[in-house]
Design an enzyme around this catalytic site. Structure first.
Site, mmCIF file in Angstrom:
data_model
loop_
_atom_site.group_PDB
_atom_site.id
_atom_site.type_symbol
_atom_site.label_atom_id
_atom_site.label_comp_id
_atom_site.label_asym_id
_atom_site.label_seq_id
_atom_site.Cartn_x
_atom_site.Cartn_y
_atom_site.Cartn_z
ATOM 1 N N ARG A 198 -28.658 -24.820 -11.855
ATOM 2 C CA ARG A 198 -29.070 -23.996 -13.253
ATOM 3 C C ARG A 198 -29.061 -24.356 -13.901
ATOM 4 N NH1 ARG A 198 -29.588 -18.027 -12.210
ATOM 5 N NH2 ARG A 198 -27.630 -18.086 -10.514
ATOM 6 N N LYS A 231 -43.163 -13.617 -11.752
ATOM 7 C CA LYS A 231 -41.395 -12.933 -10.609
ATOM 8 C C LYS A 231 -41.381 -11.764 -9.399
ATOM 9 C CE LYS A 231 -36.457 -13.253 -11.050
ATOM 10 N NZ LYS A 231 -36.382 -11.968 -10.426
ATOM 11 N N LYS A 274 -36.007 -17.569 -16.898
ATOM 12 C CA LYS A 274 -36.969 -16.015 -16.237
ATOM 13 C C LYS A 274 -36.467 -15.177 -16.969
ATOM 14 C CE LYS A 274 -32.279 -15.221 -14.500
ATOM 15 N NZ LYS A 274 -31.204 -14.743 -12.777
ATOM 16 N N ARG A 315 -35.824 -15.054 -1.155
ATOM 17 C CA ARG A 315 -36.112 -16.498 -1.312
ATOM 18 C C ARG A 315 -36.140 -16.855 0.185
ATOM 19 N NH1 ARG A 315 -33.993 -20.131 -6.205
ATOM 20 N NH2 ARG A 315 -35.444 -22.256 -5.363
ATOM 21 N N GLU A 367 -40.854 -16.661 -2.232
ATOM 22 C CA GLU A 367 -40.578 -15.516 -2.007
ATOM 23 C C GLU A 367 -41.669 -14.013 -1.154
ATOM 24 O OE1 GLU A 367 -37.882 -15.531 -4.129
ATOM 25 O OE2 GLU A 367 -37.936 -13.112 -4.608
ATOM 26 N N ARG A 374 -31.474 -17.429 0.903
ATOM 27 C CA ARG A 374 -31.049 -17.987 -0.844
ATOM 28 C C ARG A 374 -29.522 -18.870 -0.713
ATOM 29 N NH1 ARG A 374 -28.405 -18.620 -4.498
ATOM 30 N NH2 ARG A 374 -28.310 -17.583 -6.887
ATOM 31 N N PHE A 387 -44.174 -21.236 -4.111
ATOM 32 C CA PHE A 387 -43.447 -21.680 -5.384
ATOM 33 C C PHE A 387 -43.481 -23.201 -5.473
ATOM 34 C CE2 PHE A 387 -40.283 -19.160 -4.795
ATOM 35 C CZ PHE A 387 -39.377 -19.488 -4.806
HETATM 36 P P1 ATP Z 1 -30.753 -16.819 -9.062
HETATM 37 O O1 ATP Z 1 -31.042 -16.677 -7.615
HETATM 38 O O2 ATP Z 1 -31.364 -17.036 -9.939
HETATM 39 O O3 ATP Z 1 -29.074 -16.723 -8.700
HETATM 40 P P2 ATP Z 1 -31.318 -13.793 -9.240
HETATM 41 O O4 ATP Z 1 -30.393 -13.700 -7.518
HETATM 42 O O5 ATP Z 1 -30.408 -12.383 -9.515
HETATM 43 O O6 ATP Z 1 -30.397 -14.776 -9.166
HETATM 44 P P3 ATP Z 1 -33.279 -13.429 -10.445
HETATM 45 O O7 ATP Z 1 -32.350 -14.165 -11.287
HETATM 46 O O8 ATP Z 1 -33.755 -12.092 -10.284
HETATM 47 O O9 ATP Z 1 -32.649 -13.218 -8.961
HETATM 48 O O10 ATP Z 1 -34.326 -14.429 -10.146
HETATM 49 C C1 ATP Z 1 -34.320 -15.552 -9.954
HETATM 50 C C2 ATP Z 1 -35.172 -16.121 -8.065
HETATM 51 O O11 ATP Z 1 -36.055 -14.707 -8.729
HETATM 52 C C3 ATP Z 1 -35.470 -16.714 -7.697
HETATM 53 O O12 ATP Z 1 -33.751 -17.523 -7.351
HETATM 54 C C4 ATP Z 1 -36.441 -16.769 -6.572
HETATM 55 O O13 ATP Z 1 -35.906 -15.988 -5.068
HETATM 56 C C5 ATP Z 1 -36.870 -15.819 -7.510
HETATM 57 N N1 ATP Z 1 -38.234 -15.498 -7.437
HETATM 58 C C6 ATP Z 1 -39.420 -14.989 -7.808
HETATM 59 N N2 ATP Z 1 -40.701 -15.015 -8.018
HETATM 60 C C7 ATP Z 1 -39.899 -16.378 -8.390
HETATM 61 C C8 ATP Z 1 -41.166 -17.754 -8.616
HETATM 62 N N3 ATP Z 1 -42.506 -17.374 -8.832
HETATM 63 N N4 ATP Z 1 -40.716 -18.688 -8.702
HETATM 64 C C9 ATP Z 1 -39.507 -18.954 -8.554
HETATM 65 N N5 ATP Z 1 -38.989 -18.267 -8.039
HETATM 66 C C10 ATP Z 1 -39.433 -16.818 -7.834
#
Ligand code: ATP
Length: 583
Positions: A416, A251, A422, A256, A301, A271, A341
């Protein structure tokens, strides 16, 4: 519809905070709107002239709007400024001056919504030498044709102060009630919304061609797709119990990007669906060089990369770099890589319905190997130990955890769910994941901090069912002086005299703030709370974050509606105490 009629609907929307009443008023408004005005009415309801992903802005700050008001009502800017200072709202100043002037016509003589919208769009498109002067003259000419109430709402649009308390889900409900008398169309409308991100387009299609035509609206290059999002599970065992086998990837803590390519044109969306192409020139170039397909939509990413130390830098660095003025220079000094990804669309074909493994194969075939766009590595895990190997590898590399993906799942836009899960590293005594909160108020401090005008922040999370923000904690300690100052600066434009329409809170801060500023918060624990309204339901207590601290500002990539939801908080509460890695 006359613009003055729309203004009356705006004032009715502004006066109510009850969601059912908002939906009813919207349904009545949409019911009376001619089909060719549905799209413009929808954008205006959001204080805009186009969907959020199109950077169409009127481009006039307060000063020039004041000039336009002065010109329309034949006075000077000082007079307008005086009223503005007294009333605290540029719209209210215009309304007052229009009411006193000889110029403003009766409401029944204002132009139609269509014409006002077209003129505003023309003003937004005015460029080149002397464009400011022409914009002022055009807004003044428009104001002179509006009654006082209409003038008030018109002036609020360019300065971003048209806050009617109507979020996207409320508009979708408004459409459904207008057409079907109930919520029954909501799911179908929402699917189209998740794939096209354009409420105006959906409304217009529904009114002009019916719901079957809305069902046919689908992914297209140039419209950002609302991103698929990940659920949380507390351990490797829980993940594999849920997904069976899974593809496991590192991750990346980056930015994004959704890359849209059509011929030799590339657009990059964030995003929260904003057009960020200008911020990522090297990725746009990389897409042209490495993706021979004529059309494609793929996600990845973006991370800043330091070639000297061979280090990948986290999100904070990426945004710092984005703020720099000279992006071309930054691109050379600190080039970004995109870890791709997922693939959503290729050569005219929507491939989101395909199972993950097939999309992944197609993604591999889409990208020609080179330096900028890299395929994120993945491993298929059947045993928890295999998943943990990737997890440990990621942590050792300074990353925050892994993403596990269900092998046969489609790409579900705007969802979601457990197609992606994650798993993050957590320190002892911390929640495993951060919570994205929206600032809804602040409480004046005493002593040193009062110099910055903030002592504690009142923050909330999103309740999508009711389209409101509900309080979850106060953040009082742990911010540096510079962070307090930054909080103050970011909240300043959104200060509200009354509780904002979409906020639910029992606690009363010293100052309310419109729910706009998103921050990432880490806390030790989620507890039940009699004072916070997140998750509060009749007799049932709400939820609160214990020992919260600010990690980062997230407005660059999150809209307020993208903050953590009450449902996620309830889930995280249930998962507390589990360890990501067995002791
Ligand atoms: P979200 O985007 O789910 O609302 P967030 O901004 O708090 O949550 P995280 O929950 O930390 O982020 O992680 C989700 C995000 O991780 C994804 O939206 C994407 O941007 C990122 N990400 C990083 N690596 C990957 C991967 N290998 N595959 C998919 N997403 C990834």
């Amino acid at each position: 519809m006359l613009f003055s009629e729309l203004a009356v609907y705006f004032s009715r929307l502004e006066e109510t905070t009850k969601r059912n009443a908002l939906v009813e008023i919207l349904a009545e408004l949409f019911g009376k709107t001619p089909p060719d005005e549905i799209a413009s009415t929808t954008y205006l309801l959001q204080g805009r002239l186009a969907p959020f992903f199109k950077p169409v802005e009127i481009g006039m700050g307060e000063k020039y709007v004041m000039d336009a008001i002065a010109r329309a009502y034949e006075t000077d800017r000082d007079e307008v400024r005086k009223r503005f200072d007294r009333l605290g709202d540029i719209g209210a100043a215009a309304r007052e001056m229009a009411a006193e002037s000889q110029v403003a016509p009766a409401p029944e003589h204002t132009p139609e919504v269509r014409e006002v919208f077209e003129r505003l769009t023309g003003i937004a498109g005015t460029t080149g030498a002397g464009s400011v002067e022409r914009k002022v003259a055009d807004v003044a000419a428009l104001l002179a044709r509006l009654d006082p109430l209409s003038a008030m709402y018109l002036c609020r649009v360019p300065v971003g102060r048209l806050r009617l308390g109507v979020g996207d889900p409320t508009i979708l409900d408004g459409y459904s009630f207008a057409k079907a008398g109930d919520k029954s169309l909501r799911k179908r409308l929402e699917r189209a919304y998740n794939e096209t991100s354009d409420l105006g387009l959906i409304g217009q299609t529904l009114w002009q061609q019916g719901i079957e035509a809305v069902d046919a609206l689908t992914i297209r290059v140039g419209n950002p797709v609302r991103p698929a999002l990940a659920e949380r599970l507390p351990s490797a065992d829980a993940i594999l119990a849920k997904l069976g086998r899974a593809a496991v990837e590192k991750k990346f803590d980056g930015f994004r990007c959704q890359v849209h390519k059509l011929g030799d044109e590339v657009k990059i969306y964030s995003r929260n669906l904003e057009d960020m192409t200008g911020m990522f020139p090297e990725i746009a170039q990389g897409a042209l060089k490495q993706v021979p397909a004529h059309s494609a939509i793929f996600e990845g990413e973006a991370l800043a990369y330091n070639p000297l130390s061979d280090e990948y830098l986290p999100f904070q660095e990426t945004t710092k770099r984005r703020r720099k003025h000279n992006i071309e220079n930054a691109a050379q000094e600190l080039p970004l890589r995109l870890f791709a990804f997922d693939l959503l669309y290729a050569d005219g074909e929507n491939i989101t319905p395909l199972p993950y493994v097939e999309r992944r194969e197609r993604l591999k075939g889409l990208i020609q190997p080179d330096d900028t766009i890299l395929l994120s590595e993945e491993r298929i895990a059947t045993e928890p130990s295999e998943l943990l190997e990737v997890f440990n590898d990621a942590i050792q590399g300074g990353l925050e955890g892994i993403m596990a993906k269900k092998l046969d799942a489609p790409y579900q836009a705007g969802g979601r769910n457990f197609n992606w899960v994650k798993l993050k590293r957590a320190q002892a005594g911390e929640l495993q994941d951060t919570v994205d909160c929206v600032i809804i108020g602040y409480i004046y401090g005493r002593g040193k901090r009062s110099a910055f005008g903030v002592g504690a922040l009142l923050v909330g999370v999103y309740d999508p069912d009711r389209d409101v923000f509900r309080s979850i904690t106060k953040i009082g300690t742990g911010l540096t002086d510079a962070e307090w100052r930054e909080v103050r600066e970011r909240c300043e434009p959104y200060i509200s005299e009354e509780k904002p329409a979409r906020v639910e809170s029992i606690l009363q801060p010293s100052v309310w703030v419109e729910p706009e500023v998103v921050i990432e918060v880490l806390a030790d624990e989620i507890t039940r709370s009699p004072v916070h309204t997140a998750g509060m339901n009749g007799e049932k207590q709400g939820y609160a974050l214990r020992f919260p601290r600010l990690i980062s500002f997230r407005d660059a990539d999150k809209r307020p509606e993208d903050s953590t939801t009450v449902g996620e908080i309830v889930e995280m509460y249930g998962q507390q105490g589990a360890k990501a890695v067995p002791a």
